[in-house]
Design a protein around this motif. Structure first.
Motif, PDB file in Angstrom:
ATOM      1  N   ARG A 116      44.743   1.889-105.820  1.00  0.00           N
ATOM      2  CA  ARG A 116      44.446   3.209-106.374  1.00  0.00           C
ATOM      3  C   ARG A 116      44.309   3.168-107.889  1.00  0.00           C
ATOM      4  N   LEU A 117      44.710   2.060-108.492  1.00  0.00           N
ATOM      5  CA  LEU A 117      44.635   1.914-109.941  1.00  0.00           C
ATOM      6  C   LEU A 117      43.246   1.429-110.341  1.00  0.00           C
ATOM      7  N   GLU A 139      47.423   5.476 -86.646  1.00  0.00           N
ATOM      8  CA  GLU A 139      47.402   6.873 -87.116  1.00  0.00           C
ATOM      9  C   GLU A 139      48.021   7.000 -88.500  1.00  0.00           C
ATOM     10  N   LEU A 140      49.169   6.352 -88.712  1.00  0.00           N
ATOM     11  CA  LEU A 140      49.854   6.463 -89.989  1.00  0.00           C
ATOM     12  C   LEU A 140      49.059   5.787 -91.105  1.00  0.00           C
ATOM     13  N   LEU A 141      48.442   4.660 -90.819  1.00  0.00           N
ATOM     14  CA  LEU A 141      47.580   4.024 -91.817  1.00  0.00           C
ATOM     15  C   LEU A 141      46.441   4.947 -92.232  1.00  0.00           C
ATOM     16  N   GLY A 142      45.895   5.669 -91.266  1.00  0.00           N
ATOM     17  CA  GLY A 142      44.841   6.623 -91.575  1.00  0.00           C
ATOM     18  C   GLY A 142      45.323   7.734 -92.492  1.00  0.00           C
ATOM     19  N   GLU A 143      46.554   8.213 -92.253  1.00  0.00           N
ATOM     20  CA  GLU A 143      47.145   9.258 -93.109  1.00  0.00           C
ATOM     21  C   GLU A 143      47.324   8.731 -94.533  1.00  0.00           C
ATOM     22  N   ILE A 144      47.814   7.500 -94.670  1.00  0.00           N
ATOM     23  CA  ILE A 144      48.033   6.914 -95.992  1.00  0.00           C
ATOM     24  C   ILE A 144      46.719   6.763 -96.732  1.00  0.00           C
ATOM     25  N   ALA A 145      45.690   6.318 -96.025  1.00  0.00           N
ATOM     26  CA  ALA A 145      44.382   6.114 -96.650  1.00  0.00           C
ATOM     27  C   ALA A 145      43.742   7.428 -97.097  1.00  0.00           C
ATOM     28  N   ALA A 146      44.092   8.510 -96.410  1.00  0.00           N
ATOM     29  CA  ALA A 146      43.442   9.801 -96.682  1.00  0.00           C
ATOM     30  C   ALA A 146      44.073  10.564 -97.841  1.00  0.00           C
ATOM     31  N   PRO A 199      42.956  -6.237-106.766  1.00  0.00           N
ATOM     32  CA  PRO A 199      41.579  -6.030-107.209  1.00  0.00           C
ATOM     33  C   PRO A 199      41.221  -7.084-108.254  1.00  0.00           C
ATOM     34  N   GLY A 200      39.959  -7.486-108.310  1.00  0.00           N
ATOM     35  CA  GLY A 200      39.559  -8.565-109.202  1.00  0.00           C
ATOM     36  C   GLY A 200      39.914  -8.332-110.652  1.00  0.00           C
ATOM     37  N   TRP A 201      39.643  -7.129-111.174  1.00  0.00           N
ATOM     38  CA  TRP A 201      39.910  -6.856-112.588  1.00  0.00           C
ATOM     39  C   TRP A 201      41.400  -6.928-112.900  1.00  0.00           C
ATOM     40  N   LEU A 202      42.228  -6.467-111.952  1.00  0.00           N
ATOM     41  CA  LEU A 202      43.667  -6.459-112.175  1.00  0.00           C
ATOM     42  C   LEU A 202      44.246  -7.869-112.045  1.00  0.00           C
TER      43      LEU A 202
END
Length: 447
Positions: A333-334, A12-19, A136-139
């Protein structure tokens, strides 16, 4: 909570973070605050699992894709239980049993996923370098280039859990006094490596529940962040501006460095964060700080206080790439476009904040980034536009303020997690040319 309920809470908490785009620690704090019935042990267990999943997101996603499974919070937790905690299907079925407060029963495809992951390691030689580094690949490409010979060790360190550092509040108590007080409450701490204020504790401990914290004698603050405040070289009686003060962590450290004598103006465009700093200031016994909310980086307040400060600290908004150990969700998120926006904002902040510096005073530019476009390149661009500022080599400031030499050579301070045991930080000390007498009659030009 039962073990199954802890798993359901993590999903549940992972879902909140993702949202939400909010930092994971803030989301988690609010989530637990709304569920005060969850005890300390359960809270710790759920938190540890959440952060383990966030730190392993890329590798878990690689395994899920390989098994043809969608990357949902439920699938991430299931994959972590298999790959990170080594649970086999019988144990998983006891956790996912559909009872009250437990996750729903495993579907057939989830049983197949568990069977495919059984006995597999989280790390696999077929994983691409960016996946193995949890980036992420670019980073990954940018950080690897920026870190050079240190890349392997530092990228590995960035995916691990960060240590917990404390800062003894010199306004109220010395480091050994704080260390002894923590020991009396069952928390052992060791002196930090660099900062004379720093203490390091083993693992996550309930520091906020201790009397020494409630009395304002100690704050949670990474040792690298403490060094930024120390190297600002703010001294008693000075006028100091913390231009991007946020919730006030470095403001408090600056006040301690000044012996709570002088004046600090803590500025930020986020009034809510500045307001929250008031409680921390009161607890710390600091009464030399005035809070100032700015409309933006070029608020008229800046022009009004032109050449009014001996020290101006710009702890600039940045990618946070040096703190991915603490904020593992931030890297996802970057974006490249977001990084470009940040570097443009940093340039605007420097262009405006420098007007506050008196002739002979210092502008301290800091980020918790490892990327040169936010650090050296930003300083070079600024100096090209402002010949009235010059770099003050950090080695001299370090020797005068801390004694000895900084961790690495060069005009700037660059801290690395693996090498230095701190978050990744960059700091440049820029001195405005001129004499103190000129501050009484500053130029009427652009400033």
């Amino acid at each position: 909570m039962t073990p199954a309920a802890r798993v359901a809470a993590a999903i549940e908490l992972l879902g909140e973070i993702a949202a939400t785009g909010r930092p994971a620690d803030r989301v988690a704090a609010d989530w637990f605050k709304a569920r005060r019935f969850i005890g300390g042990g359960d809270r710790r267990a759920v938190s540890l699992r959440i952060w383990a999943v966030l730190r392993a997101r890329a590798r878990l996603g690689w395994w899920l894709a390989r098994a043809g499974a969608a990357e949902t919070p439920r699938a991430q937790v299931l994959a972590w239980l298999c790959l990170g905690e080594g649970l086999a299907l019988p144990a998983l079925e006891r956790l996912f049993d559909g009872a009250t407060f437990a996750p729903a029963r495993l579907e057939e495809r989830e049983r197949g996923l568990a069977a495919a992951l059984a006995g597999q390691p989280l790390d696999h030689p077929d994983q691409p370098p960016a996946v193995a580094a949890e980036l992420p690949g670019w980073l990954h490409a940018r950080l690897a280039a920026a870190l050079g010979e240190h890349a392997a060790a530092e990228l590995a360190a960035l995916r691990e859990e960060a240590p917990v550092d404390l800062r003894a509040n010199a306004v109220k108590a010395g480091r050994e006094e704080v260390r002894a007080a923590l020991a009396r409450e069952g928390i052992e701490a060791e002196p930090g490596r660099w900062s004379p204020w720093a203490l390091r504790i083993d693992g996550r401990r309930p520091v906020a529940a201790t009397a020494v914290f409630r009395n304002g004698e100690v704050e949670v603050q990474d040792e690298g962040s403490q060094l930024v405040a120390l190297l600002a070289d703010a001294q008693a009686g000075m006028r100091v501006c913390d231009f991007c003060a946020g919730a006030g962590g470095k403001t408090l450290a600056l006040a301690a460095a000044m012996g709570n004598r002088g004046q600090i103006v803590a500025c930020d465009v986020r009034g809510g964060r500045i307001d929250r700093a008031a409680q921390r200031l009161k607890r710390a016994g600091v009464d030399t700080v005035r809070r100032q909310v700015l409309q933006d980086e070029r608020d008229p307040w800046v022009k009004k206080h032109k050449a009014g400060f001996e020290r101006v600290l710009v702890d600039a908004p940045c990618s946070g790439s040096g703190t991915f150990r603490r904020n593992p969700e931030a890297k996802w998120r970057l974006s490249e476009a977001g990084l470009a926006e940040l570097t443009a904002l940093q340039a605007r902040i420097l262009e405006s904040a420098c007007r506050l510096v008196k002739p002979g005073g210092r502008l301290i530019y800091a980020t918790c980034s490892l990327l040169p476009e936010e650090n050296e390149a930003q300083v070079e661009r600024f100096l090209a536009a402002r010949p009235d500022f010059a770099v003050l080599p950090v080695a001299g400031v370090w020797a005068e303020r801390l004694g000895g030499a900084p961790p690495a050579a060069g005009p700037f301070l660059k801290l690395l997690p693996a090498r230095d045991g701190t978050d990744g930080f960059f700091l440049a000390v820029l001195e405005r040319k001129g004499t103190a007498a000129e501050a009484l009659h500053p130029s009427t030009g652009s400033g």
